[in-house]
Every structure is written in C-alpha cells, then in structure tokens.
Design a protein around this motif. Structure first.
Motif, PDB file in Angstrom:
ATOM      1  N   THR A  28       0.774  -1.272   0.009  1.00 12.24           N
ATOM      2  CA  THR A  28      -0.039  -0.096  -0.084  1.00 12.24           C
ATOM      3  C   THR A  28       0.966   1.388  -0.080  1.00 12.24           C
ATOM      4  OG1 THR A  28      -1.694   1.242   1.435  1.00 12.24           O
ATOM      5  CG2 THR A  28      -0.160   0.163   2.423  1.00 12.24           C
TER       6      THR A  28
ATOM      7  N   VAL B 245       3.319   4.212  -1.717  1.00 11.40           N
ATOM      8  CA  VAL B 245       2.811   5.334  -2.469  1.00 11.40           C
ATOM      9  C   VAL B 245       2.781   4.784  -4.054  1.00 11.40           C
ATOM     10  CG1 VAL B 245       5.467   5.809  -2.977  1.00 11.40           C
ATOM     11  CG2 VAL B 245       3.539   7.606  -3.673  1.00 11.40           C
ATOM     12  N   GLY B 246       1.639   5.029  -4.792  1.00 11.83           N
ATOM     13  CA  GLY B 246       1.390   4.689  -6.110  1.00 11.83           C
ATOM     14  C   GLY B 246       0.855   3.425  -5.955  1.00 11.83           C
ATOM     15  N   ASN B 247       0.551   2.688  -5.118  1.00  9.28           N
ATOM     16  CA  ASN B 247      -0.072   1.526  -4.919  1.00  9.28           C
ATOM     17  C   ASN B 247      -1.338   1.528  -4.185  1.00  9.28           C
ATOM     18  OD1 ASN B 247       2.085   0.153  -6.183  1.00  9.28           O
ATOM     19  ND2 ASN B 247       2.859  -0.328  -4.152  1.00  9.28           N
ATOM     20  N   PRO B 248      -2.436   0.782  -4.606  1.00  2.82           N
ATOM     21  CA  PRO B 248      -3.641   0.930  -3.981  1.00  2.82           C
ATOM     22  C   PRO B 248      -3.848   0.129  -2.683  1.00  2.82           C
ATOM     23  CG  PRO B 248      -3.999  -0.536  -5.687  1.00  2.82           C
ATOM     24  CD  PRO B 248      -2.540  -0.233  -5.685  1.00  2.82           C
ATOM     25  N   VAL B 249      -4.837   0.416  -1.780  1.00  3.07           N
ATOM     26  CA  VAL B 249      -5.324  -0.489  -0.578  1.00  3.07           C
ATOM     27  C   VAL B 249      -4.339  -0.477   0.487  1.00  3.07           C
ATOM     28  CG1 VAL B 249      -6.483  -2.406  -0.268  1.00  3.07           C
ATOM     29  CG2 VAL B 249      -6.617  -1.797  -2.520  1.00  3.07           C
ATOM     30  N   ILE B 250      -5.038  -0.451   1.543  1.00  3.65           N
ATOM     31  CA  ILE B 250      -4.345  -0.410   2.854  1.00  3.65           C
ATOM     32  C   ILE B 250      -4.896  -1.403   3.727  1.00  3.65           C
ATOM     33  CG2 ILE B 250      -5.595   1.131   4.108  1.00  3.65           C
ATOM     34  CD1 ILE B 250      -1.872   1.261   4.362  1.00  3.65           C
TER      35      ILE B 250
END
Lengths: 162, 204
Positions: free
Chosen positions: B15, B17-22
């Motif tokens: 999750t 920077v630049g990646n979705p979902v946490i």
C-alpha cells in the motif's frame, strides 16, 4: 510516539451496474489527508475527471507526466472547471490513487497528487491544484460521455496525523 | 507487505506510494511537524522507533527561499545527521511542457523532490504535496532506498509553472534510520514557510 491506527476507510462504492459518476459526500474534516483509490473499467469514451465541493468555477489546474510505452511527455492545463484523472484512449482494467493533501485545512490551496495506471495504454503521474482554502467535503468522480462498468470500485480513506 | 481486502478479507499487495489499498491497523502516525509563523530552518524527526517495516512521510511544503518570479526549489533530506557523500538520487519530471530525467551521485544529501519558493504572489496559498516512502528503514544489512511522488501546480503563474516529480533516492548506509532532517534549496541551506506540514508514519 505512535498515536494508533490512522488509515481509515471512510466509504467504498462497488458499482452493481454501470454508472456515469460516483460521489463521496459529507466527508468529515477530522483527518489530515484523503486517499481515493479506484479500480475500474469503462464502457466507451475513456475520459473521466473529478471535482470537489461541487465547485464548477475555473479554479482547477494540473500538471501531468505520462509514458505510453514509447515516449514520456508532459503537459498542463490551467483555469479549468475540473481535473481529468485520465484521457486514456484504450479500454481495459485501470486503477488510480489520488492523495488530497491537507484537505481539511482552511489556510492553503489544495494540492492533489495522482497516479493512474492502464497497462494497455499508459501510466500517468499528475499534480493538481484547487485554488480554494475551503476544506474538501465532497468529491465527484465523473465520466465525460461514458459509464464506469459494473464491478468498478472506489474507496475513500482518511489519514490522521499525530 | 500483506494487505487485507475490506471486501473479501483476502490478503494481497503493498500500500505504499502509488499502490492501492491499505490494511487498516498497519499504518500508524509517529510524529507531525507544522511550521508556524516565521517559518522553520529545518524539519526534524528524531528518535524514530525501529518497530515498523517502512516509513512514509506525507507533506505539504514551500521553501522559504525568497523569490520574485516564482521558481522551484529542491526538497532534500539527510538521515542520522550524516553529511557525508553517501546519497544518490534519480528523478523523472514533468514540467507541463516536457518530460525530463536526471540523476546525482555521491551527494551530501538526497534531493528527492521539488517545491515552490515564495515568489508565486498570485497563488501564495499554493504548496507542494509530497508522499515519500523509506523502505526497510530499520534493516541493518542493506542500504536504504527512498521513493517519492510529489509536485506542485501554479495555475500557469511564475517562471516554473508546475512540476510533477517521481523520484528515488539511496542512502549508502546499513545503519537503521533513527532521524530524518528535511531542508530545501540546492545546498541544503533553506527552510520552510509557515503552514508547511510534515507527517511521519510507520507502516507494517
């Protein structure tokens, strides 16, 4: 000192049928940043954009960096009434993440960082400016002349600083 | 890093920077610095605990470099007060007119981002946004890498009308990172204006 769990999902929309827009409203001002994540496909006409607080004035601008597999390029727009998330000419699974930095402060203009990915066409980084000191309380994501396909998801998170 | 889907409960990807979902609960606020009236020469995070896997810094910032025509300044950092020539960086940048790329090696600080100076009089409330990831910061077996997504847009005012920046950095040290100092300017000699805001998070 850790202040606890700080990355909170505020709302998620999973489209059960095609829709031209998604709106997040009544966003609380209790966080520091907002993050909006979208995973989507579109039926046709692949442009879509966002607007905040229903502000249709020409208060938006944007600088973009893009790579299409052949070249890298940059361009910008100013005095617009919305900010495009993508102008892609190719359909297929796409995703984006947008960071609304310090969205609830009432002193600064709002800076929005964005990353968009479509493996079939391009990848994009953008920075946008909304020239308003108002706290952001709603976000509209809207297509130009198309719809988001059923199954597209949009999730809004709030991030809290210590 | 494992991520749990809110919808399905399934664990998946990162999750940062630049990646979705946490994955809720894996992200904690460590410290925040808000710059008050008069500005600040540096932004310091000290006594960073080693109990996380990664660090993330989320900031809005403006250099206190006095400007008249509106130009950008570098956003730079040092770790653990190390002013040796142990830093390197790459960047990919969009100016609004052209894409460019560059790199620096053996630097005494990592100049990883850009921010406006004080010369943008017609958009004086404009600040740059920055999301910076420092990966595996507590690992004592490898050098430390940084990545950044940041930039600003001035609505076509000033000499530099905007910049979107994708950056990477390297600190050639195996020490765990326990402190971070941010400065601006080409010589790590400028600070930040009032309302600049830096928040440090730990990511597991």
């Amino acid at each position: 000192m850790p202040a606890g769990k700080t990355y909170t999902p505020l709302a998620t929309t999973t489209l059960s049928s095609a829709a031209a827009s998604v709106t997040f409203s009544s966003i609380p001002g209790t966080y520091t940043d907002l993050v909006l994540v979208g995973a989507l496909d579109m039926t046709a006409g692949l442009d879509f954009w966002f607007r905040v607080n229903s502000d249709t004035g020409t208060n938006y601008s944007m600088t973009r960096l893009t790579g299409n597999g052949t070249t890298a390029a940059s361009f910008r727009i100013s005095n617009e009434s919305k900010i495009y998330i993508n102008f892609s000419a190719t359909s297929g699974e796409q995703n984006f993440i947008m960071h609304f930095m310090n969205y609830s402060n009432t002193t600064t203009y709002k800076t929005i960082l964005k990353r968009f990915n479509n493996a079939a066409s391009d990848l994009v980084a953008r920075v946008g400016l909304w020239r308003s000191t108002s706290a952001i309380t709603s976000i509209l994501v809207q297509t130009d002349s198309s719809t988001f396909k059923a199954g597209s998801t949009f999730t809004l998170y709030g991030i809290l600083a210590a | 890093m494992a991520i749990r889907s809110l919808k399905t409960g399934q664990f998946s990807r990162s999750t940062l920077v630049g990646n979705p979902v946490i994955m809720p609960g894996s992200y904690e606020s460590i410290a925040t610095v808000s710059v008050g009236a008069g500005g600040s020469s540096f932004i310091d995070f000290t006594s960073i605990p080693s109990t996380y896997t990664h660090l993330q810094i989320r900031a809005i910032c403006k250099s206190n470099q006095t400007g008249t025509s509106g130009e950008f300044e570098g956003l730079a950092l040092r770790f653990n007060s190390d002013s040796g020539s142990n830093y390197a960086r790459h960047f990919l940048r969009g100016s609004g007119a052209a894409a460019s790329a560059g790199a620096s090696t053996s630097q005494t600080f990592a100049s990883i981002g850009l921010e406006p100076d004080t010369g943008y009089s017609s958009v004086s409330q404009m600040f740059a946004g920055q999301v910076i990831d420092i990966l595996d910061y507590a690992n004592t077996n490898k050098y430390k890498t940084i990545r950044l997504l940041g930039g600003f847009d001035s609505n076509n005012t000033g000499t530099n009308v905007g910049a979107i920046n994708v950056g990477s950095g390297l600190w050639m040290s195996t020490s765990a990172i326990t402190s971070i100092r941010f400065a601006s300017g080409g010589s790590f000699d400028r600070g930040f204006t009032q309302y600049s805001h830096f928040a440090l998070y730990g990511v597991n």
